[in-house]
Design a protein around this motif. Structure first.
Motif, mmCIF file in Angstrom:
data_model
loop_
_atom_site.group_PDB
_atom_site.id
_atom_site.type_symbol
_atom_site.label_atom_id
_atom_site.label_comp_id
_atom_site.label_asym_id
_atom_site.label_seq_id
_atom_site.Cartn_x
_atom_site.Cartn_y
_atom_site.Cartn_z
ATOM 1 N N THR A 17 0.826 -1.204 0.000
ATOM 2 C CA THR A 17 0.000 0.000 0.000
ATOM 3 C C THR A 17 0.867 1.265 0.000
ATOM 4 O O THR A 17 0.600 2.216 -0.744
ATOM 5 N N THR A 18 1.898 1.267 0.828
ATOM 6 C CA THR A 18 2.818 2.408 0.880
ATOM 7 C C THR A 18 3.427 2.650 -0.503
ATOM 8 O O THR A 18 3.562 3.798 -0.948
ATOM 9 N N SER A 19 3.765 1.567 -1.179
ATOM 10 C CA SER A 19 4.380 1.698 -2.503
ATOM 11 C C SER A 19 3.366 2.153 -3.545
ATOM 12 O O SER A 19 3.677 3.008 -4.390
ATOM 13 N N THR A 20 2.150 1.618 -3.497
ATOM 14 C CA THR A 20 1.126 2.043 -4.460
ATOM 15 C C THR A 20 0.892 3.548 -4.323
ATOM 16 O O THR A 20 0.880 4.285 -5.320
ATOM 17 N N ALA A 21 0.733 3.999 -3.077
ATOM 18 C CA ALA A 21 0.441 5.425 -2.852
ATOM 19 C C ALA A 21 1.597 6.311 -3.312
ATOM 20 O O ALA A 21 1.388 7.308 -4.019
ATOM 21 N N ASN A 22 2.814 5.935 -2.961
ATOM 22 C CA ASN A 22 3.944 6.831 -3.225
ATOM 23 C C ASN A 22 4.475 6.716 -4.649
ATOM 24 O O ASN A 22 4.907 7.719 -5.225
ATOM 25 N N ILE A 23 4.413 5.541 -5.221
ATOM 26 C CA ILE A 23 4.805 5.423 -6.633
ATOM 27 C C ILE A 23 3.752 6.131 -7.492
ATOM 28 O O ILE A 23 4.085 6.833 -8.449
ATOM 29 N N GLY A 24 2.480 5.994 -7.096
ATOM 30 C CA GLY A 24 1.415 6.720 -7.805
ATOM 31 C C GLY A 24 1.643 8.218 -7.743
ATOM 32 O O GLY A 24 1.563 8.928 -8.757
ATOM 33 N N ALA A 25 1.958 8.708 -6.547
ATOM 34 C CA ALA A 25 2.198 10.147 -6.386
ATOM 35 C C ALA A 25 3.425 10.577 -7.178
ATOM 36 O O ALA A 25 3.432 11.644 -7.802
ATOM 37 N N GLY A 26 4.452 9.742 -7.182
ATOM 38 C CA GLY A 26 5.679 10.058 -7.926
ATOM 39 C C GLY A 26 5.408 10.135 -9.427
ATOM 40 O O GLY A 26 5.901 11.049 -10.104
ATOM 41 N N LEU A 27 4.624 9.195 -9.928
ATOM 42 C CA LEU A 27 4.292 9.212 -11.357
ATOM 43 C C LEU A 27 3.447 10.444 -11.692
ATOM 44 O O LEU A 27 3.642 11.080 -12.734
ATOM 45 N N ALA A 28 2.510 10.779 -10.798
ATOM 46 C CA ALA A 28 1.653 11.954 -11.031
ATOM 47 C C ALA A 28 2.501 13.227 -11.053
ATOM 48 O O ALA A 28 2.288 14.119 -11.881
ATOM 49 N N ARG A 29 3.460 13.306 -10.155
ATOM 50 C CA ARG A 29 4.347 14.481 -10.123
ATOM 51 C C ARG A 29 5.207 14.574 -11.375
ATOM 52 O O ARG A 29 5.600 15.672 -11.787
ATOM 53 N N ALA A 30 5.498 13.411 -11.957
ATOM 54 C CA ALA A 30 6.284 13.403 -13.197
ATOM 55 C C ALA A 30 5.420 13.749 -14.414
ATOM 56 O O ALA A 30 5.907 13.758 -15.539
ATOM 57 N N GLY A 31 4.123 14.004 -14.166
ATOM 58 C CA GLY A 31 3.257 14.475 -15.254
ATOM 59 C C GLY A 31 2.363 13.410 -15.862
ATOM 60 O O GLY A 31 1.602 13.687 -16.789
ATOM 61 N N TYR A 32 2.440 12.190 -15.340
ATOM 62 C CA TYR A 32 1.572 11.130 -15.862
ATOM 63 C C TYR A 32 0.210 11.191 -15.192
ATOM 64 O O TYR A 32 0.110 11.546 -14.022
ATOM 65 N N LYS A 33 -0.809 10.815 -15.950
ATOM 66 C CA LYS A 33 -2.143 10.692 -15.357
ATOM 67 C C LYS A 33 -2.258 9.302 -14.734
ATOM 68 O O LYS A 33 -2.069 8.291 -15.414
ATOM 69 N N VAL A 34 -2.561 9.287 -13.443
ATOM 70 C CA VAL A 34 -2.510 8.032 -12.694
ATOM 71 C C VAL A 34 -3.816 7.788 -11.952
ATOM 72 O O VAL A 34 -4.392 8.709 -11.367
ATOM 73 N N LEU A 35 -4.249 6.531 -11.985
ATOM 74 C CA LEU A 35 -5.415 6.124 -11.207
ATOM 75 C C LEU A 35 -4.990 5.012 -10.251
ATOM 76 O O LEU A 35 -4.355 4.040 -10.664
#
Ligand SMILES: Nc1ncnc2c1ncn2[C@@H]1O[C@H](COP(=O)(O)OP(=O)(O)OP(=O)(O)O)[C@@H](O)[C@H]1O
Ligand SMILES: [Mg+2]
Length: 247
Positions: A17-35
Motif C-alpha cells: 500500500t505504501t508503494s502504491t500510494a507513493n509510486i502513484g504520487a511520484g508518477l503523477a508528479r512526473a506528469g503522468y495521469k494516474v489512477l
C-alpha cells in the motif's frame, strides 16, 4: 492506453500500500495521469489518502450497482476507493462465469483516460488478486528482506505462471524491490543478497529504506513527497519511480 501495474505479495505488511500510494504520487508528479485502485478490504490505501466513508467504491462497481468512480486526490492522481465488503467478493461472485475478468471489464473504459492504473492488492491470492493479475500488464512485488520472505514470493511467481497459461498470457513480473530496508542489519543485508543471487533479473536496483516518515505520511493523508520532500523515503521512492519508468 494505460499501463496497469499491480503491487502484490501474499505476505502482509511488506509495503504494497505504501508503494502504491507513493509510486502513484511520484508518477503523477512526473506528469503522468494516474489512477489508484484500492482492492484490499482493509481499505488502507483509501484511508491513507484521506478518503473516509466514500459513497462509491470498487466493490459496488464490480457488483454493477453503479459506474466506477474515481475521486480526485491531487493533480493527475485519482483513486477508486476500496471497501471492507471486498472480503465478500469471492463468496458473491465465486460461481460466476468470467469471474476473473470483472475488474478488467470495469477498468476498460478508464484505460483511455490515464497513463497508469496502479492496483493495491490484498495480502492473499484469492479471487480479487486473480482479477488484478488477469488485467495487469505488470506486477511488482515489494519484499522485506527477512526470514521467510521468499515463501510469499514463490507463491506469487507460481500463481503468475498459472495466470499466464490460463487468463493473461501477456502478464509480466516487472520486478521485486526491497522495502523497510535497514542496511545496518547484517541479516537483512545477507537475505537481500541471497534473493538478489536467486533472482538476478528480477530484483530492482533501488530499495526503500525503513524510515519513520513513510509510516507517518498516511496518518496526515499525504504522500511522502508532500509530507517530507527531503526525506530518505521521498528520495527512495523517487529513484524507484525512475527505475520503473525505464524498465
Ligand atoms: N519503508 C518503510 N519504512 C517504515 N515503515 C514502513 C515502510 N513501508 C511501510 N511501512 C509501514 O509498515 C506498515 C505496513 O506497510 P503497508 O501497509 O504498506 O504494507 P502492505 O503490504 O500493504 O500491508 P497489507 O498486506 O496489510 O496490505 C504500515 O504501517 C506502513 O506505514
Ligand atoms: Mg496494504
Amino acid at each position: 492506453m494505460s499501463k496497469i501495474i499491480a503491487f502484490t505479495n501474499q505476505k502482509g505488511g511488506v509495503g504494497k500500500t505504501t508503494s502504491t500510494a507513493n509510486i502513484g504520487a511520484g508518477l503523477a508528479r512526473a506528469g503522468y495521469k494516474v489512477l489508484l485502485v484500492d482492492l484490499d478490504p482493509q481499505v488502507n490505501l483509501t484511508h491513507g489518502l484521506g478518503l473516509i466513508g466514500a459513497e462509491f467504491n470498487v466493490y459496488g462497481a464490480l457488483l454493477q450497482e453503479y459506474p466506477i468512480k474515481a475521486y480526485p486526490v491531487q493533480e493527475n492522481l485519482g483513486l477508486v476507493a476500496g471497501a471492507p465488503a471486498l472480503s465478500s467478493f469471492e463468496k458473491v461472485k465465486g460461481d460466476e462465469v468470467d469471474r476473473e475478468f470483472l475488474l478488467k471489464d470495469l477498468l476498460e473504459p478508464l484505460q483511455e483516460k490515464c497513463d497508469f492504473i496502479l492496483l493495491d492488492c490484498p495480502p492473499a491470492l484469492g479471487l480479487i488478486t486473480l482479477n488484478a493479475y488477469a488485467c495487469a500488464d505488470t506486477l511488482y512485488i515489494p519484499l522485506e528482506a527477512q526470514m521467510y520472505a521468499t515463501d510469499g514470493l514463490e507463491k506469487v511467481l507460481e500463481m503468475v505462471t498459472r495466470v499466464k497459461r490460463r487468463l493473461n498470457p501477456a502478464l509480466t513480473v516487472g520486478g521485486i524491490f526491497f522495502t523497510r530496508f535497514d542496511p545496518r542489519k547484517v541479516l537483512r543485508r545477507e537475505t537481500a543478497e541471497i534473493i538478489r543471487d536467486k533472482y538476478p533479473d528480477l530484483v530492482l536496483k533501488h530499495t526503500i529504506r525503513e524510515t519513520i516518515t513513510l509510516g507517518e505520511a498516511p496518518h496526515l493523508s499525504q504522500d511522502i513527497f508532500r509530507y517530507a520532500p527531503n526525506s530518505a523515503g521521498a528520495a527512495d521512492y523517487e529513484h524507484l519511480v525512475q527505475e520503473i519508468l525505464t524498465r
